[in-house]
Design a protein around this motif. Structure first.
Motif, PDB file in Angstrom:
ATOM      1  N   ALA A   1       0.824  -1.211   0.000  1.00 19.34           N
ATOM      2  CA  ALA A   1       0.000   0.000   0.000  1.00 19.34           C
ATOM      3  C   ALA A   1       0.856   1.258   0.000  1.00 19.34           C
ATOM      4  N   ALA A   2       2.015   1.187   0.628  1.00 19.34           N
ATOM      5  CA  ALA A   2       2.904   2.355   0.682  1.00 19.34           C
ATOM      6  C   ALA A   2       3.397   2.747  -0.702  1.00 19.34           C
ATOM      7  N   PHE A   3       3.389   1.807  -1.648  1.00 22.68           N
ATOM      8  CA  PHE A   3       3.863   2.093  -2.998  1.00 22.68           C
ATOM      9  C   PHE A   3       2.740   2.469  -3.947  1.00 22.68           C
TER      10      PHE A   3
ATOM     11  N   SER B   1       2.274   0.554  -8.637  1.00 24.17           N
ATOM     12  CA  SER B   1       3.584  -0.027  -8.325  1.00 24.17           C
ATOM     13  C   SER B   1       3.430  -1.412  -7.720  1.00 24.17           C
ATOM     14  N   ALA B   2       2.400  -1.607  -6.923  1.00 19.15           N
ATOM     15  CA  ALA B   2       2.160  -2.919  -6.322  1.00 19.15           C
ATOM     16  C   ALA B   2       1.818  -3.943  -7.405  1.00 19.15           C
ATOM     17  N   ILE B   3       0.985  -3.560  -8.348  1.00 17.35           N
ATOM     18  CA  ILE B   3       0.630  -4.447  -9.458  1.00 17.35           C
ATOM     19  C   ILE B   3       1.873  -4.760 -10.286  1.00 17.35           C
ATOM     20  N   ALA B   4       2.686  -3.752 -10.557  1.00 16.12           N
ATOM     21  CA  ALA B   4       3.923  -3.961 -11.320  1.00 16.12           C
ATOM     22  C   ALA B   4       4.851  -4.934 -10.581  1.00 16.12           C
ATOM     23  N   ALA B   5       4.938  -4.818  -9.260  1.00 12.51           N
ATOM     24  CA  ALA B   5       5.778  -5.720  -8.473  1.00 12.51           C
ATOM     25  C   ALA B   5       5.257  -7.153  -8.559  1.00 12.51           C
ATOM     26  N   ILE B   6       3.954  -7.315  -8.482  1.00 12.20           N
ATOM     27  CA  ILE B   6       3.361  -8.652  -8.584  1.00 12.20           C
ATOM     28  C   ILE B   6       3.659  -9.249  -9.958  1.00 12.20           C
ATOM     29  N   ASN B   7       3.393  -8.482 -11.013  1.00  9.24           N
ATOM     30  CA  ASN B   7       3.620  -8.983 -12.363  1.00  9.24           C
ATOM     31  C   ASN B   7       5.086  -9.319 -12.594  1.00  9.24           C
ATOM     32  N   SER B   8       5.978  -8.478 -12.124  1.00  8.11           N
ATOM     33  CA  SER B   8       7.405  -8.712 -12.285  1.00  8.11           C
ATOM     34  C   SER B   8       7.848  -9.951 -11.523  1.00  8.11           C
ATOM     35  N   SER B   9       7.365 -10.110 -10.300  1.00  5.24           N
ATOM     36  CA  SER B   9       7.748 -11.265  -9.492  1.00  5.24           C
ATOM     37  C   SER B   9       7.280 -12.575 -10.121  1.00  5.24           C
ATOM     38  N   ILE B  10       6.076 -12.579 -10.675  1.00  2.22           N
ATOM     39  CA  ILE B  10       5.583 -13.782 -11.344  1.00  2.22           C
ATOM     40  C   ILE B  10       6.418 -14.048 -12.599  1.00  2.22           C
TER      41      ILE B  10
ATOM     42  N   GLY C   1       9.097 -13.814  -3.662  1.00  2.00           N
ATOM     43  CA  GLY C   1       8.622 -12.656  -2.908  1.00  2.00           C
ATOM     44  C   GLY C   1       8.311 -11.488  -3.823  1.00  2.00           C
ATOM     45  N   LEU C   2       7.797 -10.437  -3.217  1.00  3.80           N
ATOM     46  CA  LEU C   2       7.451  -9.219  -3.951  1.00  3.80           C
ATOM     47  C   LEU C   2       8.487  -8.140  -3.671  1.00  3.80           C
ATOM     48  N   PHE C   3       8.897  -7.459  -4.724  1.00  8.15           N
ATOM     49  CA  PHE C   3       9.937  -6.451  -4.600  1.00  8.15           C
ATOM     50  C   PHE C   3       9.518  -5.181  -5.322  1.00  8.15           C
ATOM     51  N   PRO C   4       8.646  -4.376  -4.690  1.00  3.28           N
ATOM     52  CA  PRO C   4       8.225  -3.137  -5.344  1.00  3.28           C
ATOM     53  C   PRO C   4       9.385  -2.166  -5.452  1.00  3.28           C
ATOM     54  N   LYS C   5       9.415  -1.455  -6.553  1.00  7.60           N
ATOM     55  CA  LYS C   5      10.458  -0.469  -6.770  1.00  7.60           C
ATOM     56  C   LYS C   5       9.926   0.900  -6.382  1.00  7.60           C
ATOM     57  N   PRO C   6      10.691   1.661  -5.603  1.00 11.79           N
ATOM     58  CA  PRO C   6      10.239   3.018  -5.272  1.00 11.79           C
ATOM     59  C   PRO C   6      10.225   3.877  -6.519  1.00 11.79           C
ATOM     60  N   ALA C   7       9.351   4.844  -6.526  1.00 12.02           N
ATOM     61  CA  ALA C   7       9.295   5.769  -7.655  1.00 12.02           C
ATOM     62  C   ALA C   7      10.631   6.489  -7.764  1.00 12.02           C
ATOM     63  N   ILE C   8      11.117   6.601  -8.978  1.00 12.08           N
ATOM     64  CA  ILE C   8      12.409   7.249  -9.203  1.00 12.08           C
ATOM     65  C   ILE C   8      12.152   8.707  -9.544  1.00 12.08           C
ATOM     66  N   GLU C   9      12.772   9.547  -8.766  1.00 11.45           N
ATOM     67  CA  GLU C   9      12.637  10.977  -9.021  1.00 11.45           C
ATOM     68  C   GLU C   9      13.679  11.389 -10.043  1.00 11.45           C
TER      69      GLU C   9
END
Length: 80
Positions: A45-47, A51-60, A66-74
């Protein structure tokens, strides 16, 4: 499915989360316990939902356990 944090309560996230739980079951990975489930969802939720959906799709896609969400890059700030 347990109650989602309000930030993640979207149809898109619900579908991705269902995919993630099915993927974990298919791989015979441990199921989430209530405390672990709550903490995983709060961490996502913090992401935010995208970003959470992207982490799920990437992990699969990468066959991760596990899930590895990436922080938004400024954008880089210039010095000056």
């Amino acid at each position: 499915m347990n109650e989602l944090p309000p930030e993640l309560d979207t149809p898109e996230f619900r579908a991705a989360w269902a995919d993630w739980l099915a993927y974990r079951k298919e791989r015979r990975l441990a199921t989430y316990r209530p405390i672990g489930l709550k903490r995983q969802l709060n961490a996502l939720a913090a992401f935010g939902p995208q970003s959470a959906i992207a982490a799920i799709n990437s992990s699969i896609q990468q066959n991760y356990q596990g899930l590895f969400p990436k922080p938004a890059i400024e954008p880089a700030r210039g010095t000056g």
